[in-house]
Design a protein around this motif. Structure first.
Motif, PDB file in Angstrom:
ATOM      1  N   TYR A   1       0.852  -1.182   0.000  1.00  0.00           N
ATOM      2  CA  TYR A   1       0.000   0.000   0.000  1.00  0.00           C
ATOM      3  C   TYR A   1       0.892   1.238   0.000  1.00  0.00           C
ATOM      4  O   TYR A   1       2.098   1.147   0.237  1.00  0.00           O
ATOM      5  N   VAL A   2       0.275   2.369  -0.300  1.00  0.00           N
ATOM      6  CA  VAL A   2       1.030   3.612  -0.428  1.00  0.00           C
ATOM      7  C   VAL A   2       0.603   4.558   0.686  1.00  0.00           C
ATOM      8  O   VAL A   2      -0.577   4.647   1.015  1.00  0.00           O
ATOM      9  N   GLU A   3       1.579   5.240   1.273  1.00  0.00           N
ATOM     10  CA  GLU A   3       1.269   6.240   2.286  1.00  0.00           C
ATOM     11  C   GLU A   3       1.811   7.593   1.844  1.00  0.00           C
ATOM     12  O   GLU A   3       2.913   7.672   1.309  1.00  0.00           O
ATOM     13  N   ALA A   4       1.003   8.629   2.040  1.00  0.00           N
ATOM     14  CA  ALA A   4       1.469   9.984   1.719  1.00  0.00           C
ATOM     15  C   ALA A   4       1.596  10.791   2.996  1.00  0.00           C
ATOM     16  O   ALA A   4       0.707  10.769   3.840  1.00  0.00           O
ATOM     17  N   LEU A   5       2.713  11.486   3.131  1.00  0.00           N
ATOM     18  CA  LEU A   5       2.935  12.405   4.253  1.00  0.00           C
ATOM     19  C   LEU A   5       3.311  13.755   3.659  1.00  0.00           C
ATOM     20  O   LEU A   5       3.501  13.867   2.440  1.00  0.00           O
ATOM     21  N   LEU A   6       3.430  14.727   4.520  1.00  0.00           N
ATOM     22  CA  LEU A   6       3.757  16.056   4.033  1.00  0.00           C
ATOM     23  C   LEU A   6       5.207  16.399   4.376  1.00  0.00           C
ATOM     24  O   LEU A   6       5.627  16.259   5.525  1.00  0.00           O
ATOM     25  N   ASN A   7       5.982  16.823   3.377  1.00  0.00           N
ATOM     26  CA  ASN A   7       7.337  17.323   3.632  1.00  0.00           C
ATOM     27  C   ASN A   7       7.243  18.720   4.250  1.00  0.00           C
ATOM     28  O   ASN A   7       6.244  19.411   4.043  1.00  0.00           O
ATOM     29  N   PRO A   8       8.287  19.147   4.972  1.00  0.00           N
ATOM     30  CA  PRO A   8       8.251  20.498   5.569  1.00  0.00           C
ATOM     31  C   PRO A   8       8.018  21.593   4.514  1.00  0.00           C
ATOM     32  O   PRO A   8       7.436  22.623   4.813  1.00  0.00           O
ATOM     33  N   ASP A   9       8.446  21.350   3.266  1.00  0.00           N
ATOM     34  CA  ASP A   9       8.266  22.394   2.238  1.00  0.00           C
ATOM     35  C   ASP A   9       6.894  22.330   1.560  1.00  0.00           C
ATOM     36  O   ASP A   9       6.641  23.016   0.581  1.00  0.00           O
ATOM     37  N   GLY A  10       6.001  21.479   2.078  1.00  0.00           N
ATOM     38  CA  GLY A  10       4.638  21.449   1.544  1.00  0.00           C
ATOM     39  C   GLY A  10       4.426  20.449   0.416  1.00  0.00           C
ATOM     40  O   GLY A  10       3.303  20.260  -0.036  1.00  0.00           O
ATOM     41  N   THR A  11       5.500  19.807  -0.077  1.00  0.00           N
ATOM     42  CA  THR A  11       5.322  18.807  -1.125  1.00  0.00           C
ATOM     43  C   THR A  11       4.954  17.461  -0.485  1.00  0.00           C
ATOM     44  O   THR A  11       5.090  17.282   0.728  1.00  0.00           O
ATOM     45  N   ASP A  12       4.493  16.526  -1.323  1.00  0.00           N
ATOM     46  CA  ASP A  12       4.091  15.222  -0.795  1.00  0.00           C
ATOM     47  C   ASP A  12       5.310  14.306  -0.616  1.00  0.00           C
ATOM     48  O   ASP A  12       6.177  14.240  -1.484  1.00  0.00           O
ATOM     49  N   ARG A  13       5.337  13.619   0.517  1.00  0.00           N
ATOM     50  CA  ARG A  13       6.337  12.572   0.730  1.00  0.00           C
ATOM     51  C   ARG A  13       5.604  11.242   0.539  1.00  0.00           C
ATOM     52  O   ARG A  13       4.556  11.021   1.154  1.00  0.00           O
TER      53      ARG A  13
ATOM     54  N   ILE B   1      -3.165  -4.033   7.860  1.00  0.00           N
ATOM     55  CA  ILE B   1      -3.483  -2.667   7.413  1.00  0.00           C
ATOM     56  C   ILE B   1      -4.330  -2.656   6.148  1.00  0.00           C
ATOM     57  O   ILE B   1      -5.265  -1.885   6.006  1.00  0.00           O
ATOM     58  N   SER B   2      -4.040  -3.568   5.209  1.00  0.00           N
ATOM     59  CA  SER B   2      -4.625  -3.447   3.873  1.00  0.00           C
ATOM     60  C   SER B   2      -5.836  -4.329   3.625  1.00  0.00           C
ATOM     61  O   SER B   2      -6.803  -3.907   2.999  1.00  0.00           O
ATOM     62  N   THR B   3      -5.781  -5.553   4.090  1.00  0.00           N
ATOM     63  CA  THR B   3      -6.840  -6.491   3.689  1.00  0.00           C
ATOM     64  C   THR B   3      -7.563  -7.125   4.863  1.00  0.00           C
ATOM     65  O   THR B   3      -8.380  -8.015   4.664  1.00  0.00           O
ATOM     66  N   GLY B   4      -7.258  -6.697   6.092  1.00  0.00           N
ATOM     67  CA  GLY B   4      -7.814  -7.338   7.294  1.00  0.00           C
ATOM     68  C   GLY B   4      -9.323  -7.467   7.276  1.00  0.00           C
ATOM     69  O   GLY B   4     -10.019  -6.739   6.558  1.00  0.00           O
ATOM     70  N   SER B   5      -9.828  -8.374   8.076  1.00  0.00           N
ATOM     71  CA  SER B   5     -11.260  -8.655   8.081  1.00  0.00           C
ATOM     72  C   SER B   5     -12.031  -7.407   8.515  1.00  0.00           C
ATOM     73  O   SER B   5     -11.540  -6.579   9.263  1.00  0.00           O
ATOM     74  N   GLY B   6     -13.251  -7.307   8.031  1.00  0.00           N
ATOM     75  CA  GLY B   6     -14.087  -6.168   8.382  1.00  0.00           C
ATOM     76  C   GLY B   6     -13.955  -5.019   7.390  1.00  0.00           C
ATOM     77  O   GLY B   6     -14.762  -4.112   7.365  1.00  0.00           O
ATOM     78  N   LYS B   7     -12.920  -5.063   6.500  1.00  0.00           N
ATOM     79  CA  LYS B   7     -12.771  -3.994   5.513  1.00  0.00           C
ATOM     80  C   LYS B   7     -13.622  -4.329   4.288  1.00  0.00           C
ATOM     81  O   LYS B   7     -13.552  -5.429   3.763  1.00  0.00           O
ATOM     82  N   ARG B   8     -14.428  -3.366   3.843  1.00  0.00           N
ATOM     83  CA  ARG B   8     -15.277  -3.614   2.677  1.00  0.00           C
ATOM     84  C   ARG B   8     -14.435  -3.731   1.416  1.00  0.00           C
ATOM     85  O   ARG B   8     -14.776  -4.433   0.491  1.00  0.00           O
ATOM     86  N   LYS B   9     -13.341  -2.989   1.404  1.00  0.00           N
ATOM     87  CA  LYS B   9     -12.457  -3.024   0.235  1.00  0.00           C
ATOM     88  C   LYS B   9     -11.026  -3.023   0.721  1.00  0.00           C
ATOM     89  O   LYS B   9     -10.732  -2.522   1.797  1.00  0.00           O
ATOM     90  N   ARG B  10     -10.138  -3.528  -0.108  1.00  0.00           N
ATOM     91  CA  ARG B  10      -8.721  -3.490   0.225  1.00  0.00           C
ATOM     92  C   ARG B  10      -8.249  -2.033   0.313  1.00  0.00           C
ATOM     93  O   ARG B  10      -8.625  -1.202  -0.508  1.00  0.00           O
ATOM     94  N   ILE B  11      -7.442  -1.724   1.321  1.00  0.00           N
ATOM     95  CA  ILE B  11      -6.896  -0.369   1.470  1.00  0.00           C
ATOM     96  C   ILE B  11      -5.607  -0.265   0.656  1.00  0.00           C
ATOM     97  O   ILE B  11      -4.654  -1.004   0.891  1.00  0.00           O
ATOM     98  N   LEU B  12      -5.600   0.645  -0.317  1.00  0.00           N
ATOM     99  CA  LEU B  12      -4.420   0.836  -1.170  1.00  0.00           C
ATOM    100  C   LEU B  12      -3.628   2.069  -0.761  1.00  0.00           C
ATOM    101  O   LEU B  12      -2.471   2.218  -1.119  1.00  0.00           O
ATOM    102  N   PHE B  13      -4.288   2.950  -0.022  1.00  0.00           N
ATOM    103  CA  PHE B  13      -3.702   4.263   0.193  1.00  0.00           C
ATOM    104  C   PHE B  13      -4.029   4.790   1.578  1.00  0.00           C
ATOM    105  O   PHE B  13      -5.175   4.711   2.019  1.00  0.00           O
ATOM    106  N   ILE B  14      -3.019   5.293   2.268  1.00  0.00           N
ATOM    107  CA  ILE B  14      -3.229   5.942   3.565  1.00  0.00           C
ATOM    108  C   ILE B  14      -2.726   7.379   3.441  1.00  0.00           C
ATOM    109  O   ILE B  14      -1.560   7.610   3.103  1.00  0.00           O
ATOM    110  N   ASP B  15      -3.629   8.298   3.668  1.00  0.00           N
ATOM    111  CA  ASP B  15      -3.291   9.706   3.519  1.00  0.00           C
ATOM    112  C   ASP B  15      -3.017  10.289   4.898  1.00  0.00           C
ATOM    113  O   ASP B  15      -3.931  10.535   5.666  1.00  0.00           O
ATOM    114  N   SER B  16      -1.721  10.476   5.208  1.00  0.00           N
ATOM    115  CA  SER B  16      -1.362  11.019   6.520  1.00  0.00           C
ATOM    116  C   SER B  16      -0.957  12.482   6.398  1.00  0.00           C
ATOM    117  O   SER B  16      -0.328  13.046   7.297  1.00  0.00           O
TER     118      SER B  16
END
Ligand code: ZN
Length: 444
Positions: free
Chosen positions: A370-382, A425-440
């Motif tokens: 899966y992919v995770e996005a964070l914010l760099n100090p300069d405002g761009t995506d990490r 994180i991605s496919t555990g039980s109870g999830k309606r769909k697989r999680i591909l992306f976490i936006d932090s």
């Protein structure tokens, strides 16, 4: 053209769907269909009645296709927040309650009449037929039909309508799916490609050869199987190799209640103009040209329970207007690049989580990611690509970097996790769909 048992006009069981070459006639027919749909929502849907009255809009304001942009777009959030106001049919005529996930935590209800279920059956019947599935096929569906999901129900109704034998497998584990394949000997598998691949790998590890079990076709749902240039992604190619069968893409959602299915030439999902009006819009709300990415906006036609007008799917895709070798003259939709709200700005380019995952999944040694996005100090995506190795200690790092460079044209940070962490994180039980992306990005 009349012809189907549902009374809906159009194609039936794989007959070619030809549009008139006359552009003005084509536009007139599309305008008439939309006008009838707008009349329906203006009179029967409290949500649209109120919105039209606020905007001073009447159905007769739609005189040509260009006028459609005067009518408001409908968002996923509108449908969730004003859910009851979308009901356009008498409550006693509702035959099925379908639920879709929403951002608020309260699922959105899509209430369907018996006529909507017939429409759904017709839609799926022709989608199956388009992919070359027909009477005599045994179709195993590894998508949920319970818990108010629409997908599994639609495949079941469509397959029965077409004369297939249906195996209601549901969204089981690879072991459960493989067991049902052995017991019921299907000729067609319908499912999410990552789950089909896991099933093939499970069977292979258990000492079986999935390609010897008579599967003739794989119908992929819920995930793209091609890159924007229509080439098969590695996971899809590996599915074909392990099952010994070609994979066909379909694109659909509960709100659309319509499927864009690939024909035998497998170069984009064909539009069904009698079932849905399609727009692909740029950020300025104007239609983009063929081949240019934009948001998929749909008006499903013939829905009576909760009809929608100009529904924003949030999916980014392109329109393909080159003639298809199959002879159908309707336009096609290309692979979904990703969700509009998951678009990342990475080193000056636009990137979707699915592009990174599509480049590496299916590679021997990679169990998923899966992919995770964070914010760099300069405002761009990490951007961090979390990947699980199939076996601990055997991390194919160099090969992965090469694949990312070649297929996604960027190499983000790579973080190796265990298969257990990935499952959690991605496919555990109870999830309606697989999680591909976490936006932090908003949580730092
Ligand atoms: Zn075609």
């Amino acid at each position: 053209m009349e012809g189907s048992r549902t009374g809906l006009p159009g194609d039936y069981s794989g007959r070619l769907d030809l549009q008139s070459a006359d552009e003005s006639l084509r536009r007139r027919v599309a305008t008439e269909r939309l006008r009838a749909h707008i009349e329906l929502v203006a009179t029967s849907s409290p949500f649209y009645r109120e919105r039209f009255s606020r905007l001073g809009l009447k159905p007769e304001n739609l005189r040509s296709l260009e006028d459609l942009k005067r009518f408001p777009l409908t968002t996923k959030d509108d449908l969730n927040r004003f859910n009851d106001d979308f009901l356009a049919a008498p409550p006693e005529s509702i035959a099925d309650v379908c639920l879709t996930s929403a951002t608020t935590g309260t699922p959105t209800r899509l209430l369907q009449t018996a006529s909507d279920l017939s429409r759904l059956a017709y839609n799926e019947e022709i989608a199956f037929a388009m992919a070359g599935i027909g009477p005599g096929d045994t179709v195993l569906v590894s998508a949920a039909a319970d818990r108010c999901f629409m997908a599994g129900l639609a495949y079941f109704l469509g397959g029965v309508s077409l004369g297939c034998r249906m195996v209601r497998c549901g969204s089981g584990s690879p072991a459960q799916i493989w067991e049902l394949i052995r017991v019921t000997t299907p000729t067609v598998l319908v499912g999410v490609p990552s789950l089909l691949l896991k099933t093939a790998l499970f069977a292979t590890e258990a000492g079986f050869e999935p390609s010897r079990y008579g599967i003739k076709k794989l119908l992929a749902i819920g995930e793209a199987i091609r890159s924007p240039d229509l080439k098969l992604l590695p996971a899809a190619a590996r599915n074909e190799e392990l099952w010994g069968a070609p994979i066909h893409s379909t694109y659909a959602s509960s709100e659309m209640a319509t499927t864009f299915a690939e024909c035998g030439h497998r170069c984009g999902g064909h539009l069904r103009p009698e079932l849905i009006h399609l727009e692909i819009l740029g950020d300025n709300g104007e239609p983009v040209g063929p081949g240019e990415p934009g948001e998929v906006v749909v008006t499903p036609l013939g829905v009576t329970g909760m009809p929608l007008l100009r529904y924003r799917t949030g999916d980014i895709a392109t329109l393909i207007t080159d003639p298809c070798p199959c002879g159908r003259t309707t336009p096609r939709i290309g692979p979904v690049a990703g969700r509009k709200d998951q678009m990342l700005k990475y080193r000056g380019t636009t990137l979707f989580p699915g592009t990174l995952l599509g480049a590496v999944e299916g590679t021997p040694g990679v169990a998923g990611g899966y992919v995770e996005a964070l914010l760099n100090p300069d405002g761009t995506d990490r951007v961090i690509l979390h990947l699980a190795a199939e076996m601990s200690g055997a991390v194919p790092e160099a090969g992965i970097r090469e694949l990312l460079r070649a297929r996604a044209r960027v190499i983000p940070e790579i973080n190796w996790i265990t298969p257990e962490q990935y499952h959690e994180i991605s496919t555990g039980s109870g999830k309606r769909k697989r999680i591909l992306f976490i936006d932090s990005r908003g949580k730092q």
